[in-house]
Design a protein around this motif. Structure first.
Motif, PDB file in Angstrom:
ATOM      1  N   PHE A 121       0.856  -1.184   0.000  1.00 54.99           N
ATOM      2  CA  PHE A 121       0.000   0.000   0.000  1.00 54.99           C
ATOM      3  C   PHE A 121       0.892   1.233   0.000  1.00 54.99           C
ATOM      4  O   PHE A 121       1.794   1.358   0.831  1.00 54.99           O
ATOM      5  CB  PHE A 121      -0.912   0.022   1.222  1.00 54.99           C
ATOM      6  CG  PHE A 121      -1.870   1.185   1.241  1.00 54.99           C
ATOM      7  CD1 PHE A 121      -3.147   1.052   0.716  1.00 54.99           C
ATOM      8  CD2 PHE A 121      -1.494   2.407   1.777  1.00 54.99           C
ATOM      9  CE1 PHE A 121      -4.030   2.117   0.722  1.00 54.99           C
ATOM     10  CE2 PHE A 121      -2.376   3.479   1.782  1.00 54.99           C
ATOM     11  CZ  PHE A 121      -3.645   3.339   1.260  1.00 54.99           C
ATOM     12  N   VAL A 122       0.632   2.156  -0.934  1.00 60.58           N
ATOM     13  CA  VAL A 122       1.444   3.365  -1.069  1.00 60.58           C
ATOM     14  C   VAL A 122       0.649   4.550  -0.541  1.00 60.58           C
ATOM     15  O   VAL A 122      -0.446   4.856  -1.039  1.00 60.58           O
ATOM     16  CB  VAL A 122       1.849   3.611  -2.533  1.00 60.58           C
ATOM     17  CG1 VAL A 122       2.706   4.870  -2.641  1.00 60.58           C
ATOM     18  CG2 VAL A 122       2.608   2.403  -3.080  1.00 60.58           C
ATOM     19  N   SER A 123       1.182   5.224   0.473  1.00 58.66           N
ATOM     20  CA  SER A 123       0.564   6.408   1.065  1.00 58.66           C
ATOM     21  C   SER A 123       1.345   7.642   0.625  1.00 58.66           C
ATOM     22  O   SER A 123       2.554   7.721   0.822  1.00 58.66           O
ATOM     23  CB  SER A 123       0.569   6.283   2.595  1.00 58.66           C
ATOM     24  OG  SER A 123       0.026   7.437   3.204  1.00 58.66           O
ATOM     25  N   CYS A 151      -3.522   5.193  -4.827  1.00 57.91           N
ATOM     26  CA  CYS A 151      -4.881   5.738  -4.893  1.00 57.91           C
ATOM     27  C   CYS A 151      -5.194   6.404  -6.222  1.00 57.91           C
ATOM     28  O   CYS A 151      -6.285   6.207  -6.780  1.00 57.91           O
ATOM     29  CB  CYS A 151      -5.115   6.707  -3.747  1.00 57.91           C
ATOM     30  SG  CYS A 151      -3.913   8.048  -3.630  1.00 57.91           S
ATOM     31  N   MET A 152      -4.268   7.194  -6.792  1.00 59.85           N
ATOM     32  CA  MET A 152      -4.610   7.914  -8.029  1.00 59.85           C
ATOM     33  C   MET A 152      -4.738   6.970  -9.212  1.00 59.85           C
ATOM     34  O   MET A 152      -5.372   7.292 -10.211  1.00 59.85           O
ATOM     35  CB  MET A 152      -3.582   9.021  -8.318  1.00 59.85           C
ATOM     36  CG  MET A 152      -2.339   8.602  -9.043  1.00 59.85           C
ATOM     37  SD  MET A 152      -1.137   7.849  -7.922  1.00 59.85           S
ATOM     38  CE  MET A 152       0.330   7.846  -8.977  1.00 59.85           C
ATOM     39  N   LEU A 153      -4.157   5.769  -9.100  1.00 59.52           N
ATOM     40  CA  LEU A 153      -4.284   4.760 -10.146  1.00 59.52           C
ATOM     41  C   LEU A 153      -5.392   3.772  -9.839  1.00 59.52           C
ATOM     42  O   LEU A 153      -6.000   3.206 -10.754  1.00 59.52           O
ATOM     43  CB  LEU A 153      -2.964   4.013 -10.314  1.00 59.52           C
ATOM     44  CG  LEU A 153      -1.732   4.860 -10.636  1.00 59.52           C
ATOM     45  CD1 LEU A 153      -0.492   3.984 -10.715  1.00 59.52           C
ATOM     46  CD2 LEU A 153      -1.930   5.635 -11.931  1.00 59.52           C
ATOM     47  N   VAL A 185       5.383   4.913   2.716  1.00 62.18           N
ATOM     48  CA  VAL A 185       5.030   6.326   2.789  1.00 62.18           C
ATOM     49  C   VAL A 185       5.996   7.126   1.920  1.00 62.18           C
ATOM     50  O   VAL A 185       7.212   7.007   2.069  1.00 62.18           O
ATOM     51  CB  VAL A 185       5.083   6.836   4.243  1.00 62.18           C
ATOM     52  CG1 VAL A 185       4.765   8.328   4.304  1.00 62.18           C
ATOM     53  CG2 VAL A 185       4.110   6.050   5.111  1.00 62.18           C
ATOM     54  N   VAL A 186       5.455   7.928   1.011  1.00 57.10           N
ATOM     55  CA  VAL A 186       6.272   8.678   0.055  1.00 57.10           C
ATOM     56  C   VAL A 186       6.349  10.135   0.497  1.00 57.10           C
ATOM     57  O   VAL A 186       5.378  10.882   0.356  1.00 57.10           O
ATOM     58  CB  VAL A 186       5.682   8.585  -1.365  1.00 57.10           C
ATOM     59  CG1 VAL A 186       6.604   9.273  -2.363  1.00 57.10           C
ATOM     60  CG2 VAL A 186       5.455   7.128  -1.756  1.00 57.10           C
TER      61      VAL A 186
END
Length: 434
Positions: A121-123, A151-153, A185-186
């Motif tokens: 999961f990418v936050s 989320c944007m994808l 987390v990015v």
């Protein structure tokens, strides 16, 4: 007999594809709206082509509300082009048009219609540049993960996203987080992702489900390459000194060996500003002794050839150690930089985080309830240690110092670096929802 006009045919086709997209997102569970590393590389190529064709701007434009006169941000603005357009711009000018033509499903399901198991999961906060985002995610992608939820994808940009967010605990974000093995987390250059309440909610879900949260770091192979090239200077200096003094006394060799041992301790247990000097001094000392090829210390106890072999192995190992320690130093600096980005404008608690939709904000606070301190602890551990795991969060609650605990290094794996534990206060928050 009725003959439909071309306009009516287009409307019917558009209505049919929209219904198909809705059906697709109803049949494939939200946690499976994932992409692969190959998909992200393809996205990077497509965005690059769109920039070259003038469909997208070449730089990441910061939100006016986040404008700052800080010298650090002024220097960063000179390199905007390498970060690319922001996620907002890519979503509006690339993802939405492409998915509209494909049938209005999400970009993830456009690439993988049957969905993929969620491993990662990418936050993130959407304000970072697309190339900045992709490079950090691809560089920090866990080895055990195959598919990622972004989320944007993942979310269908043309469908009713608001209806999916009415209840945070049943939202696609929460379902994907619960199904994932890893959370990444990015950070971005503008402000902490935890100034956004949705990102704070993701930290809450990750903490409640005992997930390991990691920081996505930008690739530092260029910095490591330059560090390796700079390390050649002390190595050549040590060889040059060894050639000038081919037969030094035992006392000189012992003194140089002591310098190398002291450099090892300084490199292993001090801050970065002293590690560079210690590593270079250690390289000079080790290379000098290696170039001599004359063992010292043991005489008569073992064959000369054995002593020479041990001498070579010892100082060759020392040279390797200081080279790895120098590369570790550069990597540690990169992790600390990402930690500073997570602190930027973060006031130390998600209670100051904001959300553009008041209803979303109310629902999130209703679900978090009295567990704000637990979420704050998870974020504090992530920023201070570089990783947030259930064991580290428990140790932090018990007063154990966890600063730098997540900085993985090769030369001295147990070395701990000192970082600032309390995030500085700041101002300015994002006003856009996920």
């Amino acid at each position: 007999m009725f003959t439909p006009t071309p306009m009516l045919i287009r409307r019917q086709r558009r209505r049919t594809t929209t219904l198909e997209a809705i059906c697709m997102h109803e049949c494939v569970t939200p946690d499976r709206w994932c992409v692969t590393k190959a998909d992200l590389r393809y996205l990077r190529r497509q965005v690059t082509e769109a920039i070259q064709e003038g469909q997208l701007p070449s730089s990441c434009m910061a939100n006016d509300s986040l404008a700052s006169s800080d010298s650090e941000e002024s220097e960063e603005s000179a390199d905007e082009r390498k970060f690319g357009p922001s996620i907002y711009e890519v979503t509006e000018k690339y993802i939405k048009p492409v998915t509209a033509d494909a049938g209005k499903m999400s970009w993830a399901l456009m690439q993988n219609p049957e969905g993929l198991d969620c491993h990662l999961f990418v936050s993130h906060a959407w304000q970072e540049g697309i190339f900045e985002f992709l490079s950090k995610v691809l560089t920090s992608w866990p080895s055990g993960a195959h598919n990622a939820w972004c989320c944007m994808l993942a979310n269908p940009q043309h469908l009713n996203i608001g209806s999916m967010l009415q209840s945070p605990k049943t939202s696609p974000f929460a379902l994907a987080l619960q199904a994932s093995r890893y959370v990444l987390v990015v950070p971005n250059r503008h402000q902490s992702v935890y100034c956004r309440l949705w990102c704070g909610y993701e930290a809450y879900v990750a903490s409640e489900n005992e997930k390991i949260i990691q920081i996505a770091a930008a690739p530092c192979w260029i910095s490591k390459s330059w560090a390796f090239i700079r390390a050649m200077v002390p190595i050549l200096l040590g060889v040059f000194i060894g050639l000038l003094a081919p037969s030094p006394s035992w006392h000189i060799k012992a003194t140089v060996a002591l310098m190398g041992a002291l450099a090892t301790l300084i490199s292993a247990y001090t801050a970065n500003r002293w590690r560079l000097l210690a590593n270079h001094v250690g390289l000079v000392a080790s290379t000098y002794l290696e170039s001599l090829g004359e063992p010292f210390g043991l005489t008569g106890a073992s064959p000369v050839m054995w002593q020479q072999a041990m001498h070579r192995v010892t100082w060759a190992s020392a040279i390797s150690y200081f080279l790895m320690a120098e590369l570790d130093r550069v990597h540690s600096l990169q992790i600390e930089q990402e930690g500073r980005q997570l602190r930027r404008r973060y006031k130390g608690s998600i209670q100051f985080a904001t959300c553009s939709q008041q209803t979303d904000q109310n629902h999130i606070w209703d679900e978090i309830g009295g567990k704000v301190s637990d979420v704050d602890t998870a974020i504090h551990v992530l920023i201070s240690a570089g990783v947030s795991s259930p064991s580290l969060r428990m140790a932090a609650k018990r007063g154990v110092k966890i600063e730098g605990a997540g900085h993985a290094e090769v030369a001295v794996p147990q070395r701990k670096t000192r970082t600032r534990a309390v995030p500085p206060a700041g101002a300015g928050f994002l006003r856009n929802p996920k």
